[in-house]
Design a protein around this motif. Sequence first.
Motif, PDB file in Angstrom:
ATOM      1  N   ILE A  71       0.853  -1.197   0.000  1.00 62.11           N
ATOM      2  CA  ILE A  71       0.000   0.000   0.000  1.00 62.11           C
ATOM      3  C   ILE A  71       0.889   1.248   0.000  1.00 62.11           C
ATOM      4  CG2 ILE A  71      -1.636   1.366   1.393  1.00 62.11           C
ATOM      5  CD1 ILE A  71      -2.933  -1.340   2.225  1.00 62.11           C
ATOM      6  N   VAL A  72       1.952   1.213   0.789  1.00 60.68           N
ATOM      7  CA  VAL A  72       2.874   2.357   0.855  1.00 60.68           C
ATOM      8  C   VAL A  72       3.567   2.566  -0.496  1.00 60.68           C
ATOM      9  CG1 VAL A  72       4.962   3.256   1.952  1.00 60.68           C
ATOM     10  CG2 VAL A  72       3.240   2.093   3.337  1.00 60.68           C
ATOM     11  N   VAL A  73       4.007   1.494  -1.097  1.00 59.39           N
ATOM     12  CA  VAL A  73       4.775   1.603  -2.344  1.00 59.39           C
ATOM     13  C   VAL A  73       3.884   1.945  -3.547  1.00 59.39           C
ATOM     14  CG1 VAL A  73       6.195   0.299  -3.983  1.00 59.39           C
ATOM     15  CG2 VAL A  73       6.623   0.089  -1.525  1.00 59.39           C
ATOM     16  N   LEU A  74       2.736   1.286  -3.661  1.00 58.89           N
ATOM     17  CA  LEU A  74       1.891   1.471  -4.851  1.00 58.89           C
ATOM     18  C   LEU A  74       0.950   2.674  -4.739  1.00 58.89           C
ATOM     19  CD1 LEU A  74       0.966  -2.293  -5.442  1.00 58.89           C
ATOM     20  CD2 LEU A  74       2.625  -0.946  -6.749  1.00 58.89           C
ATOM     21  N   LYS A  75       0.737   3.158  -3.517  1.00 57.71           N
ATOM     22  CA  LYS A  75      -0.108   4.336  -3.254  1.00 57.71           C
ATOM     23  C   LYS A  75      -1.502   4.252  -3.901  1.00 57.71           C
ATOM     24  CE  LYS A  75       3.687   7.689  -2.836  1.00 57.71           C
ATOM     25  NZ  LYS A  75       4.859   6.796  -2.992  1.00 57.71           N
ATOM     26  N   PRO A  76      -2.235   3.184  -3.651  1.00 56.80           N
ATOM     27  CA  PRO A  76      -3.581   3.101  -4.228  1.00 56.80           C
ATOM     28  C   PRO A  76      -4.535   4.095  -3.559  1.00 56.80           C
ATOM     29  CG  PRO A  76      -3.248   1.316  -2.662  1.00 56.80           C
ATOM     30  CD  PRO A  76      -1.930   2.036  -2.777  1.00 56.80           C
ATOM     31  N   ASP A  77      -5.552   4.538  -4.320  1.00 60.94           N
ATOM     32  CA  ASP A  77      -6.626   5.350  -3.737  1.00 60.94           C
ATOM     33  C   ASP A  77      -7.625   4.444  -3.021  1.00 60.94           C
ATOM     34  OD1 ASP A  77      -5.742   7.859  -4.908  1.00 60.94           O
ATOM     35  OD2 ASP A  77      -6.293   6.931  -6.818  1.00 60.94           O
ATOM     36  N   ILE A  78      -7.748   3.226  -3.557  1.00 55.43           N
ATOM     37  CA  ILE A  78      -8.674   2.245  -2.972  1.00 55.43           C
ATOM     38  C   ILE A  78      -8.064   0.851  -3.095  1.00 55.43           C
ATOM     39  CG2 ILE A  78      -9.987   2.086  -5.168  1.00 55.43           C
ATOM     40  CD1 ILE A  78     -12.523   1.546  -3.427  1.00 55.43           C
ATOM     41  N   VAL A  79      -8.283   0.016  -2.101  1.00 55.17           N
ATOM     42  CA  VAL A  79      -7.932  -1.397  -2.247  1.00 55.17           C
ATOM     43  C   VAL A  79      -9.228  -2.205  -2.262  1.00 55.17           C
ATOM     44  CG1 VAL A  79      -5.660  -1.264  -1.118  1.00 55.17           C
ATOM     45  CG2 VAL A  79      -7.658  -1.814   0.255  1.00 55.17           C
ATOM     46  N   PHE A  80      -9.228  -3.259  -3.052  1.00 55.55           N
ATOM     47  CA  PHE A  80     -10.355  -4.191  -3.077  1.00 55.55           C
ATOM     48  C   PHE A  80      -9.872  -5.551  -2.607  1.00 55.55           C
ATOM     49  CE2 PHE A  80     -12.003  -1.153  -6.196  1.00 55.55           C
ATOM     50  CZ  PHE A  80     -13.359  -1.119  -5.878  1.00 55.55           C
ATOM     51  N   HIS A 115       0.984   9.035   2.338  1.00 52.97           N
ATOM     52  CA  HIS A 115      -0.104   8.645   1.434  1.00 52.97           C
ATOM     53  C   HIS A 115      -1.391   8.341   2.207  1.00 52.97           C
ATOM     54  CE1 HIS A 115      -2.275   6.902  -1.861  1.00 52.97           C
ATOM     55  NE2 HIS A 115      -2.463   5.800  -1.172  1.00 52.97           N
ATOM     56  N   ILE A 116      -2.508   8.740   1.614  1.00 55.41           N
ATOM     57  CA  ILE A 116      -3.797   8.434   2.234  1.00 55.41           C
ATOM     58  C   ILE A 116      -4.572   7.442   1.369  1.00 55.41           C
ATOM     59  CG2 ILE A 116      -6.047   9.375   2.934  1.00 55.41           C
ATOM     60  CD1 ILE A 116      -4.509  11.991   3.617  1.00 55.41           C
ATOM     61  N   LEU A 117      -4.856   6.310   1.949  1.00 51.92           N
ATOM     62  CA  LEU A 117      -5.724   5.326   1.293  1.00 51.92           C
ATOM     63  C   LEU A 117      -7.158   5.723   1.627  1.00 51.92           C
ATOM     64  CD1 LEU A 117      -6.127   2.508  -0.105  1.00 51.92           C
ATOM     65  CD2 LEU A 117      -6.041   1.528   2.195  1.00 51.92           C
ATOM     66  N   HIS A 118      -7.954   6.003   0.595  1.00 53.13           N
ATOM     67  CA  HIS A 118      -9.287   6.564   0.846  1.00 53.13           C
ATOM     68  C   HIS A 118     -10.365   5.532   1.162  1.00 53.13           C
ATOM     69  CE1 HIS A 118      -8.095  10.618  -0.143  1.00 53.13           C
ATOM     70  NE2 HIS A 118      -7.432  10.125  -1.181  1.00 53.13           N
ATOM     71  N   ALA A 119     -10.186   4.341   0.618  1.00 58.66           N
ATOM     72  CA  ALA A 119     -11.307   3.406   0.764  1.00 58.66           C
ATOM     73  C   ALA A 119     -10.869   1.958   0.646  1.00 58.66           C
ATOM     74  CB  ALA A 119     -12.355   3.710  -0.307  1.00 58.66           C
ATOM     75  N   ILE A 120     -11.683   1.089   1.226  1.00 59.14           N
ATOM     76  CA  ILE A 120     -11.515  -0.355   1.017  1.00 59.14           C
ATOM     77  C   ILE A 120     -12.836  -0.875   0.470  1.00 59.14           C
ATOM     78  CG2 ILE A 120     -12.064  -0.827   3.473  1.00 59.14           C
ATOM     79  CD1 ILE A 120     -10.212  -3.326   3.192  1.00 59.14           C
ATOM     80  N   GLY A 121     -12.742  -1.712  -0.543  1.00 57.56           N
ATOM     81  CA  GLY A 121     -13.946  -2.286  -1.146  1.00 57.56           C
ATOM     82  C   GLY A 121     -13.888  -3.803  -1.048  1.00 57.56           C
ATOM     83  N   PHE A 122     -14.965  -4.387  -0.578  1.00 54.97           N
ATOM     84  CA  PHE A 122     -15.042  -5.847  -0.498  1.00 54.97           C
ATOM     85  C   PHE A 122     -15.920  -6.372  -1.631  1.00 54.97           C
ATOM     86  CE2 PHE A 122     -14.574  -4.514   4.036  1.00 54.97           C
ATOM     87  CZ  PHE A 122     -13.363  -5.155   4.311  1.00 54.97           C
TER      88      PHE A 122
END
Length: 248
Positions: free
Chosen positions: A117-126, A166-173
């Motif tokens: 997450i730190v390296v790829l800097k996603p806005d959202i992870v699923f 970096h700020i991860l904004h959301a997680i989607g399941f």
Amino acid sequence: MNSLLEHLRNFFKMPDLEEYRTILCIQPHPDDADIGMGATVAKLSEKGAKVFYLTVTDGSAGSTNERLIGETLSKIRKEEQEKAAEILGVHDLIWLDFEDLGDYQLKELRSMIAEHIVVLKPDIVFTVDPFLPYEIHPDHIKCGFAVAQASSFYKLPKISKFRTDHILHAIGFFNTANPNNFYQIERKHLEKKFLALSHHKSQFDEKTLQTLYFYLEERAKVGEDKLAESFKILPPVMLHVFPEAQDF
Ligand SMILES: [Zn+2]
């Protein structure tokens, strides 16, 4: 609507999925993200989002054929996933290579995910929904919880060795029983998903594939001539001490 819930929804204001530019899909096995959100991946990639696949296990246990399981199967499944990902427009694939159905620890997996997450800097992870009632697969349960914990704790030195602003904004399941987001897709995106799934030949024979297409198409029907893939999307902060997360 419950006013506290309304207040939280206004406070966290979840943007439209199409506003996210970098998307990280974390799956237990090669094929899970294609099944759970392949049409969404196809549509968001088409709209210019950069989509990464991070696969937790090596897929080495996914067969009843004893001569195939292990390294041979793992190699086949990676090739299958690469072909499928190309159809969906996935930008890059990353493999963590934990043993499929192995006894790896959630703690170790959580740290590796946090560092990605730190390296790829996603806005959202699923990821897969670990709260799915009746889900028994240990790789799915571990993956879902590890991603959820990493999404909340990736800034903590105890969890990740990398520091970040970096700020991860959301997680989607995906594969969720409690969706709050129905992302509309077109027939062509569903067709791409089916074509992608057809490359997972070690997992689905022709008959199973046809049954899977039928099931996934029925699941995608959300109204008169409307197709969608459904998700439970939360701000990561709601994954700890918020009873309202259930209905958010
Ligand atoms: Zn799986």
